[in-house]
Design a protein around this motif. Structure first.
Motif, PDB file in Angstrom:
ATOM      1  N   LEU A 254       0.814  -1.225   0.000  1.00 54.69           N
ATOM      2  CA  LEU A 254       0.000   0.000   0.000  1.00 54.69           C
ATOM      3  C   LEU A 254       0.845   1.271   0.000  1.00 54.69           C
ATOM      4  CD1 LEU A 254      -2.867  -0.946   2.478  1.00 54.69           C
ATOM      5  CD2 LEU A 254      -2.673  -1.354   0.042  1.00 54.69           C
ATOM      6  N   ALA A 255       2.112   1.153  -0.413  1.00 55.15           N
ATOM      7  CA  ALA A 255       2.975   2.335  -0.485  1.00 55.15           C
ATOM      8  C   ALA A 255       2.402   3.350  -1.479  1.00 55.15           C
ATOM      9  CB  ALA A 255       4.385   1.925  -0.897  1.00 55.15           C
ATOM     10  N   LYS A 256       2.492   4.639  -1.126  1.00 57.56           N
ATOM     11  CA  LYS A 256       1.997   5.679  -2.034  1.00 57.56           C
ATOM     12  C   LYS A 256       2.829   5.735  -3.308  1.00 57.56           C
ATOM     13  CE  LYS A 256      -0.686   6.849   1.422  1.00 57.56           C
ATOM     14  NZ  LYS A 256      -2.058   6.313   1.471  1.00 57.56           N
ATOM     15  N   ASP A 257       4.139   5.540  -3.153  1.00 55.58           N
ATOM     16  CA  ASP A 257       5.049   5.563  -4.290  1.00 55.58           C
ATOM     17  C   ASP A 257       5.054   4.184  -4.954  1.00 55.58           C
ATOM     18  OD1 ASP A 257       7.074   5.752  -6.111  1.00 55.58           O
ATOM     19  OD2 ASP A 257       8.643   6.318  -4.678  1.00 55.58           O
ATOM     20  N   PRO A 258       4.689   4.080  -6.241  1.00 53.93           N
ATOM     21  CA  PRO A 258       4.663   2.761  -6.897  1.00 53.93           C
ATOM     22  C   PRO A 258       5.994   2.037  -6.840  1.00 53.93           C
ATOM     23  CG  PRO A 258       3.545   4.411  -8.256  1.00 53.93           C
ATOM     24  CD  PRO A 258       4.200   5.153  -7.131  1.00 53.93           C
ATOM     25  N   PHE A 259       7.116   2.779  -6.788  1.00 54.90           N
ATOM     26  CA  PHE A 259       8.434   2.140  -6.790  1.00 54.90           C
ATOM     27  C   PHE A 259       8.753   1.472  -5.449  1.00 54.90           C
ATOM     28  CE2 PHE A 259       8.787   5.152 -10.266  1.00 54.90           C
ATOM     29  CZ  PHE A 259       9.406   4.379 -11.244  1.00 54.90           C
ATOM     30  N   GLN A 260       7.980   1.789  -4.397  1.00 53.19           N
ATOM     31  CA  GLN A 260       8.205   1.155  -3.105  1.00 53.19           C
ATOM     32  C   GLN A 260       7.359  -0.107  -2.911  1.00 53.19           C
ATOM     33  OE1 GLN A 260       7.479   4.645  -0.560  1.00 53.19           O
ATOM     34  NE2 GLN A 260       9.638   4.574   0.016  1.00 53.19           N
ATOM     35  N   ARG A 261       6.442  -0.375  -3.862  1.00 52.16           N
ATOM     36  CA  ARG A 261       5.620  -1.585  -3.775  1.00 52.16           C
ATOM     37  C   ARG A 261       6.358  -2.765  -4.395  1.00 52.16           C
ATOM     38  NH1 ARG A 261       0.943   1.534  -6.957  1.00 52.16           N
ATOM     39  NH2 ARG A 261       0.725   3.293  -5.528  1.00 52.16           N
ATOM     40  N   PRO A 262       5.865  -4.007  -4.183  1.00 49.41           N
ATOM     41  CA  PRO A 262       6.359  -5.117  -5.001  1.00 49.41           C
ATOM     42  C   PRO A 262       6.145  -4.760  -6.477  1.00 49.41           C
ATOM     43  CG  PRO A 262       5.015  -5.949  -3.192  1.00 49.41           C
ATOM     44  CD  PRO A 262       4.872  -4.455  -3.186  1.00 49.41           C
ATOM     45  N   GLN A 263       7.188  -4.908  -7.289  1.00 47.48           N
ATOM     46  CA  GLN A 263       7.126  -4.392  -8.655  1.00 47.48           C
ATOM     47  C   GLN A 263       6.332  -5.281  -9.611  1.00 47.48           C
ATOM     48  OE1 GLN A 263       8.668  -1.078  -9.526  1.00 47.48           O
ATOM     49  NE2 GLN A 263       8.013  -1.320  -7.391  1.00 47.48           N
ATOM     50  N   THR A 264       6.138  -6.545  -9.233  1.00 40.74           N
ATOM     51  CA  THR A 264       5.377  -7.457 -10.092  1.00 40.74           C
ATOM     52  C   THR A 264       4.483  -8.335  -9.227  1.00 40.74           C
ATOM     53  OG1 THR A 264       7.068  -9.203  -9.997  1.00 40.74           O
ATOM     54  CG2 THR A 264       7.280  -7.556 -11.754  1.00 40.74           C
TER      55      THR A 264
END
Length: 565
Positions: A254-264
């Motif tokens: 649920l990170a606001k920044d997409p790059f901090q989420r699981p990428q796939t």
């Protein structure tokens, strides 16, 4: 009837976008679900075009975790005033089971079921993202759980058709439904990619674990604002039976920044599988991760920023004094002093294992994609202890490092163990016997072998009965019995129709030639010659009447009548 082919039966359900009916495909003789769009959407020509293109894109996806889209079309209905109205529809696989939102409505689901449902959603996303399709509307209302427990995700492509035809968040949410599963980039109107689906899947996991979504409000705009600016409460603080290791995974998703989420979706599935087996982090570490991802107090920061903007730009407010009261100033200074002293004491009393930088602390090196031998040398050189664990991987070549635990960049004490997960390559499975078996027998054999049933193409074969398999293929390449292919692959089948197409021999063929052709390998039928004395004989004998033309069952008897008078 739609397009002269699909019979529309009883209503199954109705939503904000469409009504879904049980139906029957009369051409193929199979039950289907038919989704007919509401009139206000159908009136938008741009939407209809986008909807048709997205439905075509979704129809190319064939996966057990995705509800198949068979067809899409458009009917024209005439109202009482004689005005024509377009009526777009899509024809889908009919799934028997329960919506995930109905399952969640009873409260948090058991942990094992929550992980299984989420894994099924991620499995569908893994396939669709590789096919270049982003769902954009992952939510419990778009997920079915069959009576056998299989997860089925539906409505691929429809969300994009809606969002590309809508101009505002309010307009889009009114069409798609609740904004509780929006990603921050969707709420802000920014471009989205597969990581938006990862965020929505994290919301669904949160709701499975706690029985409620992380953000709720009186209207979609309020919820969208929370997605952008507020931090979620860790699930274990709402339901104490949730492992804290899942807190870390959910907060990351649920990170606001997409790059901090699981990428796939693959990375999310791997993390989900490993989360329950890991040592649970302390509550302080979870709070530290929350601060890292969302800031120490994003809600308070947002409120402060809004207040400052109002004081500096709102000329409708009339201040009653030139500045804040002196008592407020001294109270603020006192609170700031107390806060600074508290932070100083907290930092100096942290234990080394709770995140403080200790003397001689080391950083875990990045060895991902290296060979095991090379990774072992690098970790040894970093004065850490490597331990190898083998695991299968569909993305990393055999012998290369998939990941490490702790991950690269983590600060650890000298001599700490680093678990290195090394790829064994794609797990293989042997193709079972396919030819001359029925579809049900082959389906059972594929499941036992760890493979899946793909698409079925029907073809006439004069030697085989209906539903008997002729051959199999994977991604267009033929496979043979015993051949090793990646486990989980979908095997496409060519299946006999149980019929052959017979041409009309009457008037144009001699009896002898017609008998020869019907008995050949092309037809493999049983011709019977019948003489008709009511008409004059010919030389040579010609076929006057044929008992069957077109599709006939294999091995059928075909009567050829010839004149003998």
């Amino acid at each position: 009837m739609l397009s002269g082919r699909y019979r529309v039966d009883d209503l199954i359900g109705r939503g904000g976008m469409a009504s879904v009916y049980r139906g029957q495909d009369l051409t193929l003789g199979r039950p289907v679900a038919i989704k007919i769009l509401e009139a206000d959407l159908a009136a938008d020509s741009a939407f209809r075009t986008r909807f048709r293109l997205e439905a075509q894109s979704a129809s190319r996806m064939s996966h057990p975790a995705i509800v198949r889209v068979y067809d899409a079309g458009e009917e024209t209905r005439t109202d009482a005033a004689g005005q024509p109205h377009p009526e777009p529809y899509i024809v889908m696989e009919l799934v028997t089971g329960h919506l995930l939102k109905d399952i969640i409505s009873d409260g948090p689901v058991p942990l094992e079921d929550a992980l299984r449902y989420t894994d099924g959603i991620l499995e569908a996303l893994e396939y669709s993202h590789r096919a270049g399709v982003v769902h954009r509307d992952i939510k419990p209302g778009n997920v079915m759980v069959t009576d056998a427990g299989q997860v089925k995700v539906m409505d691929f492509g429809i969300a994009r058709a809606v969002s590309d035809s809508s101009s505002t968040v309010a307009e889009t949410t009114a069409i798609i439904g609740t904004a509780s599963y929006f990603s921050p980039e969707m709420a802000k109107g920014d471009p989205v990619d597969a990581r938006a689906d990862i965020y929505s899947a994290g919301i669904v996991l949160y709701e499975l674990l706690t029985g409620q979504p992380p953000f709720r409000g009186e209207n979609p705009i309020a919820v969208a604002y929370q997605h952008v600016s507020e931090a979620p409460v860790p699930p274990s603080e709402l339901v104490d039976t949730v492992p804290r290791s899942l807190d870390a995974l959910v907060l990351r998703a649920l990170a606001k920044d997409p790059f901090q989420r699981p990428q796939t979706a693959v990375a999310f599935r791997d993390a989900l599988a490993a989360a329950t087996g890991r040592k649970a982090p302390s509550k302080r570490r979870v709070e530290s991760l929350s601060n890292e991802l969302y800031g120490p107090d994003p809600k308070q920061a947002a409120e402060t920023a809004r207040s400052l903007r109002q004081l500096t730009s709102d000329d409708t407010m009339r201040r009653t004094q030139s500045g804040p009261p002196v008592a407020w100033v001294w109270a603020g200074i006192a609170m700031l002093a107390v806060l600074l002293v508290s932070v100083f004491i907290w930092v100096n009393t942290l234990r080394p294992d709770e995140g403080t930088v200790t003397p001689n602390a080391l950083t875990v090196p990045d060895v991902v994609t290296m060979t095991w031998d090379r990774a072992e040398q690098v970790i040894d050189k970093a004065k850490l202890v490597p331990q190898q664990i083998d695991e299968t991987s569909a993305d990393v070549p055999e012998g290369a490092v998939v990941r490490t635990d702790p991950v690269a960049g983590t600060t650890v004490a000298p001599g700490e163990q680093v678990t290195v997960y090394v790829s064994q390559g794609v797990e293989k499975a042997a193709v079972p016997a396919l030819a001359n078996l029925t579809v049900s027998e082959v389906t059972s054999s594929l499941e036992q072998a760890g493979l899946k049933l793909g698409s079925i193409t029907r073809r006439n074969d004069p030697r085989l009965a209906a539903d008997v398999v002729i051959s199999g293929s994977v991604n267009g390449a033929a496979v043979t019995d015993g051949q090793e292919i990646p486990k989980g692959s979908a095997v496409d089948l060519v299946v006999a129709t149980g019929t052959v197409t017979v041409e009309d021999f009457a008037l144009n063929y001699t009896v002898d030639k017609a008998v020869e052709i019907l008995e050949s390998d092309q037809y493999n039928l049983d011709p019977v010659v019948q003489e008709d004395p009511s008409c004059p004989a010919t030389d040579p004998r010609m076929v006057k009447v044929q008992s069957a033309i077109g599709e006939v069952p294999v091995g059928s008897e075909i009567t050829l009548t010839t004149c003998s008078g």
